[in-house]
Design a protein around this motif. Structure first.
Motif, PDB file in Angstrom:
ATOM      1  N   TRP A 421       0.855  -1.198   0.000  1.00  0.00           N
ATOM      2  CA  TRP A 421       0.000   0.000   0.000  1.00  0.00           C
ATOM      3  C   TRP A 421       0.883   1.238   0.000  1.00  0.00           C
ATOM      4  CZ3 TRP A 421      -0.083   4.327   3.014  1.00  0.00           C
ATOM      5  CH2 TRP A 421      -1.099   5.253   2.710  1.00  0.00           C
ATOM      6  N   TRP A 422       0.557   2.151  -0.899  1.00  0.00           N
ATOM      7  CA  TRP A 422       1.205   3.465  -0.939  1.00  0.00           C
ATOM      8  C   TRP A 422       0.433   4.334  -1.904  1.00  0.00           C
ATOM      9  CZ3 TRP A 422       4.731   4.778  -5.252  1.00  0.00           C
ATOM     10  CH2 TRP A 422       4.812   3.761  -6.221  1.00  0.00           C
ATOM     11  N   GLN A 423       0.886   5.551  -2.143  1.00  0.00           N
ATOM     12  CA  GLN A 423       0.166   6.518  -2.955  1.00  0.00           C
ATOM     13  C   GLN A 423       1.146   7.331  -3.799  1.00  0.00           C
ATOM     14  OE1 GLN A 423      -1.627   8.724   0.331  1.00  0.00           O
ATOM     15  NE2 GLN A 423      -3.617   7.807  -0.105  1.00  0.00           N
ATOM     16  N   THR A 424       0.596   8.027  -4.799  1.00  0.00           N
ATOM     17  CA  THR A 424       1.406   8.990  -5.542  1.00  0.00           C
ATOM     18  C   THR A 424       2.087   9.950  -4.569  1.00  0.00           C
ATOM     19  OG1 THR A 424      -0.173   8.890  -7.375  1.00  0.00           O
ATOM     20  CG2 THR A 424       1.344  10.760  -7.352  1.00  0.00           C
ATOM     21  N   ILE A 429       6.617   2.786  -1.121  1.00  0.00           N
ATOM     22  CA  ILE A 429       5.753   1.824  -0.434  1.00  0.00           C
ATOM     23  C   ILE A 429       5.780   2.087   1.066  1.00  0.00           C
ATOM     24  CG2 ILE A 429       5.454  -0.619   0.111  1.00  0.00           C
ATOM     25  CD1 ILE A 429       6.717  -1.173  -2.704  1.00  0.00           C
ATOM     26  N   MET A 430       4.599   2.075   1.691  1.00  0.00           N
ATOM     27  CA  MET A 430       4.478   2.434   3.103  1.00  0.00           C
ATOM     28  C   MET A 430       4.045   1.281   4.003  1.00  0.00           C
ATOM     29  SD  MET A 430       5.317   5.602   2.881  1.00  0.00           S
ATOM     30  CE  MET A 430       4.763   6.558   4.296  1.00  0.00           C
ATOM     31  N   ILE A 431       3.112   0.458   3.541  1.00  0.00           N
ATOM     32  CA  ILE A 431       2.638  -0.685   4.321  1.00  0.00           C
ATOM     33  C   ILE A 431       2.818  -1.921   3.455  1.00  0.00           C
ATOM     34  CG2 ILE A 431       0.699  -1.740   5.550  1.00  0.00           C
ATOM     35  CD1 ILE A 431      -0.429   1.036   6.010  1.00  0.00           C
ATOM     36  N   THR A 432       3.494  -2.929   3.999  1.00  0.00           N
ATOM     37  CA  THR A 432       3.901  -4.063   3.165  1.00  0.00           C
ATOM     38  C   THR A 432       4.491  -5.179   4.012  1.00  0.00           C
ATOM     39  OG1 THR A 432       5.413  -4.722   1.381  1.00  0.00           O
ATOM     40  CG2 THR A 432       6.193  -3.038   2.871  1.00  0.00           C
ATOM     41  N   PRO A 433       4.386  -6.402   3.556  1.00  0.00           N
ATOM     42  CA  PRO A 433       5.204  -7.453   4.179  1.00  0.00           C
ATOM     43  C   PRO A 433       6.663  -7.301   3.762  1.00  0.00           C
ATOM     44  CG  PRO A 433       3.373  -8.371   2.868  1.00  0.00           C
ATOM     45  CD  PRO A 433       3.495  -6.918   2.511  1.00  0.00           C
ATOM     46  N   PRO A 448       3.372  -1.519   8.599  1.00  0.00           N
ATOM     47  CA  PRO A 448       4.186  -0.459   7.997  1.00  0.00           C
ATOM     48  C   PRO A 448       5.647  -0.880   7.827  1.00  0.00           C
ATOM     49  CG  PRO A 448       2.761   0.454   9.694  1.00  0.00           C
ATOM     50  CD  PRO A 448       2.659  -1.039   9.803  1.00  0.00           C
ATOM     51  N   PHE A 449       6.254  -0.386   6.761  1.00  0.00           N
ATOM     52  CA  PHE A 449       7.681  -0.585   6.522  1.00  0.00           C
ATOM     53  C   PHE A 449       8.466   0.004   7.693  1.00  0.00           C
ATOM     54  CE2 PHE A 449      11.748   0.534   4.478  1.00  0.00           C
ATOM     55  CZ  PHE A 449      12.039  -0.661   3.820  1.00  0.00           C
TER      56      PHE A 449
END
Length: 658
Positions: A421-424, A429-433, A448-449
């Motif tokens: 999960w992330w945005q322009t 990337i902000m939330i991720t395994p 969250p990373f």
């Protein structure tokens, strides 16, 4: 701000019942780039030290004096530092043992291909940079880019970065009007485009669209045109303005010094849809952005020196900027680029490319995965996908069924999946395994990373507990965060930082489960997420109302099994205009012409009246209820509650005609 919708709550309840857990295999964990769980605590205790340690992997012209200056909502990262992004992505590798390593592998839609080593890429970037300088482009001048997925697209980005000219890439699927609007907002000096690009055997007329856009762009002085299609499409060249790439760029010098850039100098502007309809120019700067995308790329995709990495996004979107161009190349990774679609010449195209090049890391969208599911497992089963080691998803929440299908039929039950999960606006990337650390759950982006702090807040700004849902916020700055909206700092403050002062409001709904995993629910505002692309309801409504037959329009996103959300338009026609299926088709094509094909409504529904409050605000929530077949929500604020009941009955009797 509305509470999460009924459909979001239903999705939540189903998601939080998900019991399947997929821990990393011991074999994968042992070889992973990041396998020590202490990284989370180290980053939490001293995030600035964590980011500073990672920043040492970049080449600096001058080291920073201070890691972070933060006075919400304004951040400055690596204050006093100087570097050049293109030097870090190309030049330092070309001067090392990687010089003969493939930097870009390109596959054209018709089957043509090209490989650029880092040394070859350096020469091409330098030529393009010198060509831009010969046209008077200086540090700080904006360059608009409107191209298909050819090697010259990343070359153009890197050339701009080398001379310090912020680029503004406009997705090649956007219309002439969308291109014009973005050029004018950025006041771009030069446009780089192509005669056309290939899409499913047809030609996308990029130059013709650009010519139409340029009728109202006084800031543009020169246009560089790549010859991609040739005699297959007409291409008018304006004398004194238009220049062929092969005549200008190919004959330029292949030596160019990298411009020293302050950490906070602008790298690029990228436009994204907003709730007001006017696209926002998201500003990303140099050092923090490059650090964020390079660290996340290396850690999340577990990239090894000899990996072939393929992100299937278009460079016209932020995913392409961050995870086709800047992140992979900063890490010296071989990045594969494909021009065409996954179903041309047949539905096995992606898997044929994976098998032929031995792709190790594959990053795509849930929209694509749902399409692959619909086509059937027999397509990937035709090909040897044993080279794949890590799979990723991006663009929108992935439903568990698609996640498991991806795991079984593409990863063959051996590849970890990183659902990101992330945005322009976040840039990275902000939330991720982390594939060597995180036990994954189908449908959850997990945690969250390291170095990122996120919360889920209720309406009053209080953190929710396990099982609670609300609004996703980020509670501290991060290196790749966008710095402002170009030319509109007040909008930046108002839209992102005023809801919960000092905290970044993402505009997404989320829920936490008992393990502290994040489950993303999608947008809580009036921006639709269509195939992972954000489209404003206001933009589509404006395009519909622009048609001479339309008096009023309301647009909603409705659940779509492939695209995540499809676009449904409720249209009130002008007096004496009769509804018809032909008019529906005409309106859909009108929107595509005004905005681009990706904004073409799936459905148009003619309504004699739209449900409005007493203050004349259209109640899109009720239209969503109608379109989704749900029980209608509260109608007490409507000026005429009978309108929505009539619409619902009409909808159920007639349905929406594609």
């Amino acid at each position: 701000m509305a509470e999460p919708s009924v459909s979001q709550r239903e999705r939540l309840e189903a998601l939080l019942e998900e019991k399947r857990i997929y821990p990393p295999s011991e074999e994968f964990r042992k070889q992973a780039n990041w396998s020590d769980p202490a990284v989370y605590e180290r980053a939490r205790k001293d995030p600035e030290a964590f980011w500073a340690a990672e920043a040492k992997n970049l080449d600096w012209i001058k080291r920073w004096d201070k890691v972070l200056e933060w006075k919400a909502p304004w951040a400055r990262w690596f204050v006093g530092g100087k570097l050049n992004v293109t030097h870090n992505c190309v030049d330092r590798h070309a001067a090392s043992s990687r010089r003969n390593k493939a930097a870009i592998i390109w596959e054209g839609e018709p089957g043509d291909s090209r490989v650029l080593t880092f040394e070859m890429l350096q020469r091409e970037v330098n030529k393009c940079a010198n060509a831009l300088k010969s046209l008077g482009v200086k540090k700080g001048d904006r360059v608009a880019i409107y191209m298909g997925m050819t090697p010259e697209l990343p070359i153009a980005l890197l050339a701009c970065a080398k001379i310090g000219a912020p680029h503004s890439v406009v997705f090649g699927g956007f219309s002439a009007e969308s291109l014009r609007e973005r050029i004018n907002d950025a006041q771009a000096k030069v446009l780089i485009t192509a005669d056309g690009s290939w899409r499913r055997g047809g030609v996308v007329p990029l130059k013709a669209n650009a010519d139409e856009a340029l009728k109202g762009t006084p800031s543009i002085s020169k246009v560089i045109v790549l010859r991609r299609i040739g005699d297959k499409t007409p291409c008018r060249m304006e004398p004194g303005r238009d220049l062929w790439w092969h005549e200008l760029v190919d004959h330029a010098s292949d030596r160019c010094e990298a411009e020293p850039m302050d950490s906070e100098d602008i790298l690029y502007i990228l436009y994204t849809s907003g709730t007001t309809g006017k696209p926002k120019g998201v500003v990303h700067t140099s050092a923090g952005y490059l650090l964020g995308v390079s660290v996340t790329h290396r850690a999340i995709f577990d990239v090894k020196e000899n990996d072939i990495y393929w992100c299937t996004a278009d460079i016209g979107w932020v995913t392409g900027h961050s995870y086709i161009v800047y992140g992979p190349l900063a890490n010296g990774t071989t990045s594969l680029i494909y021009e065409g679609s996954p179903d041309y010449p047949d539905r096995g195209r992606f898997w044929e490319i994976v098998a032929r090049y031995g792709v190790n890391i594959f990053y795509t969208a849930p929209t694509a995965i749902r399409t692959f599911m619909r086509w059937g497992k027999e397509w990937p089963e035709k090909y040897d996908l044993s080279s794949l080691r890590v799979l990723g998803t991006v663009g929108e929440p992935i439903n568990p069924e698609a996640w498991v299908w991806y795991h079984q039929h593409i990863g063959r039950e051996r590849c970890p999946i990183v659902d990101t999960w992330w945005q322009t606006e976040t840039g990275m990337i902000m939330i991720t395994p982390l594939p060597g650390l995180t036990a994954t759950k189908p449908g959850s982006a997990t945690k969250p990373f390291p170095g990122i702090e996120a919360q889920v807040l209720d309406e009053k700004g209080q953190p929710v507990g396990p099982g609670g849902g609300g609004y996703l916020v980020l509670t501290r700055p991060w290196p790749a965060m966008f710095r402002t909206i170009y030319g509109d700092p007040e909008r930046y403050e108002r839209q992102y930082w005023s809801r919960y002062p000092g905290k970044y409001f993402t505009g997404d709904g989320a829920k936490l489960d008992q393990d502290g995993y994040f489950w993303l629910l999608g947008r809580v505002d009036d921006v639709m997420n269509v195939s992972g692309h954000r489209i404003s309801t206001f933009e589509v409504e404006s395009a519909l109302v622009d048609h001479p037959c339309v008096a009023e329009a309301a647009v909603i996103g409705k659940t779509h099994e492939v695209k995540g959300q499809g676009i449904a338009g409720f249209v009130t026609l002008k007096e004496n205009v009769k509804p018809s299926d032909d008019l529906k088709k005409e309106l859909r094509e009108h929107v595509a012409k005004k905005i681009g094909a990706l904004a073409r409504p799936d459905d148009i529904f003619f309504a004699s009246e739209l449900p409005k409050t007493r203050s004349a605000k259209i109640m899109r929530r009720l239209l969503r209820d109608i379109a989704e077949g749900r029980v209608l929500g509260d109608t007490t604020t409507l000026a005429d509650p009978g309108v929505v009941a009539k619409l619902k009955q009409q909808y159920e009797e007639e349905g929406i005609v594609d």
